[in-house]
Design a protein around this motif. Structure first.
Motif, short mmCIF file in Angstrom:
data_model
loop_
_atom_site.label_atom_id
_atom_site.label_comp_id
_atom_site.label_asym_id
_atom_site.label_seq_id
_atom_site.Cartn_x
_atom_site.Cartn_y
_atom_site.Cartn_z
N TRP A 82 0.83 -1.21 0.00
CA TRP A 82 0.00 0.00 0.00
C TRP A 82 0.87 1.26 0.00
O TRP A 82 0.67 2.15 -0.82
CB TRP A 82 -0.94 0.00 1.20
N GLU A 83 1.84 1.31 0.90
CA GLU A 83 2.71 2.49 0.98
C GLU A 83 3.52 2.66 -0.30
O GLU A 83 3.68 3.76 -0.81
CB GLU A 83 3.63 2.41 2.19
N SER A 84 4.01 1.56 -0.84
CA SER A 84 4.79 1.62 -2.07
C SER A 84 3.93 2.11 -3.23
O SER A 84 4.37 2.92 -4.04
CB SER A 84 5.39 0.25 -2.39
N TRP A 85 2.69 1.62 -3.31
CA TRP A 85 1.81 2.05 -4.38
C TRP A 85 1.49 3.54 -4.26
O TRP A 85 1.48 4.26 -5.25
CB TRP A 85 0.52 1.22 -4.38
N CYS A 86 1.28 4.01 -3.03
CA CYS A 86 1.00 5.43 -2.82
C CYS A 86 2.20 6.31 -3.17
O CYS A 86 2.04 7.40 -3.72
CB CYS A 86 0.60 5.68 -1.37
N GLU A 87 3.40 5.85 -2.86
CA GLU A 87 4.60 6.66 -3.05
C GLU A 87 5.20 6.54 -4.45
O GLU A 87 5.59 7.54 -5.05
CB GLU A 87 5.66 6.28 -2.01
N THR A 88 5.33 5.31 -4.95
CA THR A 88 6.06 5.10 -6.21
C THR A 88 5.26 4.32 -7.25
O THR A 88 5.84 3.89 -8.25
CB THR A 88 7.38 4.34 -5.95
N GLY A 89 4.00 4.09 -7.01
CA GLY A 89 3.22 3.29 -7.96
C GLY A 89 3.43 1.80 -7.81
O GLY A 89 2.94 1.02 -8.60
N GLY A 90 4.18 1.39 -6.80
CA GLY A 90 4.36 -0.03 -6.51
C GLY A 90 5.67 -0.63 -6.95
O GLY A 90 5.93 -1.81 -6.71
N MET A 91 6.54 0.14 -7.57
CA MET A 91 7.81 -0.42 -8.06
C MET A 91 8.70 -0.95 -6.93
O MET A 91 9.49 -1.87 -7.15
CB MET A 91 8.57 0.61 -8.88
N ASN A 92 8.59 -0.40 -5.73
CA ASN A 92 9.43 -0.87 -4.63
C ASN A 92 9.05 -2.28 -4.18
O ASN A 92 9.84 -2.94 -3.52
CB ASN A 92 9.32 0.08 -3.43
N VAL A 93 7.84 -2.72 -4.51
CA VAL A 93 7.40 -4.05 -4.11
C VAL A 93 8.09 -5.13 -4.93
O VAL A 93 8.31 -6.23 -4.46
CB VAL A 93 5.86 -4.17 -4.26
N LEU A 94 8.47 -4.79 -6.14
CA LEU A 94 9.02 -5.77 -7.08
C LEU A 94 10.29 -6.43 -6.55
O LEU A 94 11.20 -5.78 -6.07
CB LEU A 94 9.32 -5.09 -8.42
N ASP A 95 10.32 -7.76 -6.66
CA ASP A 95 11.50 -8.55 -6.31
C ASP A 95 12.68 -8.04 -7.14
O ASP A 95 12.60 -7.92 -8.36
CB ASP A 95 11.21 -10.02 -6.63
N ARG A 96 13.78 -7.73 -6.50
CA ARG A 96 14.95 -7.16 -7.18
C ARG A 96 15.50 -8.08 -8.28
O ARG A 96 16.08 -7.61 -9.25
CB ARG A 96 16.07 -6.86 -6.17
N ASP A 97 15.30 -9.38 -8.14
CA ASP A 97 15.76 -10.32 -9.17
C ASP A 97 14.97 -10.19 -10.47
O ASP A 97 15.41 -10.64 -11.52
CB ASP A 97 15.69 -11.76 -8.66
N LEU A 98 13.78 -9.58 -10.39
CA LEU A 98 12.92 -9.44 -11.57
C LEU A 98 12.97 -8.04 -12.16
O LEU A 98 12.40 -7.79 -13.23
CB LEU A 98 11.47 -9.76 -11.20
N ALA A 99 13.64 -7.11 -11.49
CA ALA A 99 13.59 -5.70 -11.87
C ALA A 99 14.02 -5.44 -13.31
O ALA A 99 13.44 -4.60 -14.00
CB ALA A 99 14.44 -4.88 -10.91
N ASP A 100 15.02 -6.14 -13.80
CA ASP A 100 15.52 -5.90 -15.15
C ASP A 100 14.63 -6.47 -16.24
O ASP A 100 14.71 -6.06 -17.39
CB ASP A 100 16.93 -6.48 -15.31
N SER A 101 13.78 -7.41 -15.88
CA SER A 101 12.97 -8.09 -16.90
C SER A 101 11.51 -7.64 -16.91
O SER A 101 10.69 -8.25 -17.57
CB SER A 101 13.04 -9.60 -16.69
N CYS A 102 11.18 -6.57 -16.18
CA CYS A 102 9.79 -6.15 -16.05
C CYS A 102 9.56 -4.74 -16.57
O CYS A 102 10.43 -3.89 -16.49
CB CYS A 102 9.35 -6.21 -14.59
N ASN A 103 8.36 -4.53 -17.04
CA ASN A 103 7.91 -3.22 -17.47
C ASN A 103 7.33 -2.50 -16.25
O ASN A 103 6.44 -3.04 -15.58
CB ASN A 103 6.85 -3.40 -18.56
N ALA A 104 7.78 -1.31 -15.95
CA ALA A 104 7.36 -0.56 -14.76
C ALA A 104 5.85 -0.33 -14.76
O ALA A 104 5.20 -0.44 -13.71
CB ALA A 104 8.10 0.76 -14.66
N PHE A 105 5.27 -0.02 -15.90
CA PHE A 105 3.83 0.21 -15.97
C PHE A 105 3.05 -1.05 -15.61
O PHE A 105 2.07 -1.00 -14.88
CB PHE A 105 3.44 0.69 -17.39
N GLU A 106 3.50 -2.20 -16.13
CA GLU A 106 2.81 -3.46 -15.84
C GLU A 106 2.93 -3.86 -14.37
O GLU A 106 1.98 -4.37 -13.78
CB GLU A 106 3.36 -4.57 -16.74
N VAL A 107 4.09 -3.61 -13.78
CA VAL A 107 4.27 -3.91 -12.35
C VAL A 107 3.34 -3.05 -11.51
O VAL A 107 2.63 -3.53 -10.63
CB VAL A 107 5.74 -3.71 -11.91
#
Length: 149
Positions: free
Chosen positions: A50-75
């Motif tokens: 919830w806090e991550s979605w409010c602050e950054t749209g949820g990108m902080n929730v994403l597992d760091r191992d997946l960060a390079d292979s994901c689209n920020a909008f989709e996450v």
């Protein structure tokens, strides 16, 4: 476990939607809800999402191992869908067809309300005890031992 089942022992037609939302947030974060602790306040997964979605749209929730292979909008969209699914009130949760539509389309999404379980945080002591052989509830009023039949 959906709030209506936790508090009344009754399932609703949207109890599975709640579970799907939790599962979605677990997949995005790479952590199980029962083992997720973040920060000095010992935030649980729902509070952190919830806090991550409010602050950054949820990108902080994403597992760091997946960060390079994901689209920020989709996450961000998936985090928002997960939060919509874990709404406290049954009427605020989407139904199965709405969730399917949200996942498969790029239309606008409703704004979720803060999940009720996001208001409460877990303390490190109760989490470390639950990692032991016996499972102890967070409020430490009950204790259950897991045994096969």
């Amino acid at each position: 476990m959906s709030p209506e089942y936790a508090w009344t022992g009754l399932f609703s037609e949207k109890s599975d939607i709640y579970s799907f939302g939790v599962l979605m947030l677990e997949i995005i974060s790479g952590k199980r809800i029962s083992r997720f602790i973040f920060g000095d306040e010992n935030k649980g997964l729902l509070a952190y999402a919830w806090e991550s979605w409010c602050e950054t749209g949820g990108m902080n929730v994403l597992d760091r191992d997946l960060a390079d292979s994901c689209n920020a909008f989709e996450v961000a969209r998936c985090v928002q869908i997960g939060l919509l699914c874990v709404q406290h009130e049954v009427v605020d949760r989407p139904n199965t067809l709405q969730v399917l539509s949200m996942i498969t389309s790029a239309t606008g999404l409703p704004t979720p309300k803060q999940p009720i379980f996001a208001v409460h945080s877990l303390n490190a002591e109760s989490m470390s005890q639950s990692k032991s052989k016996d499972l102890i509830s967070v409020n430490q009023l009950t204790q259950s031992a897991v045994q096969g039949r």
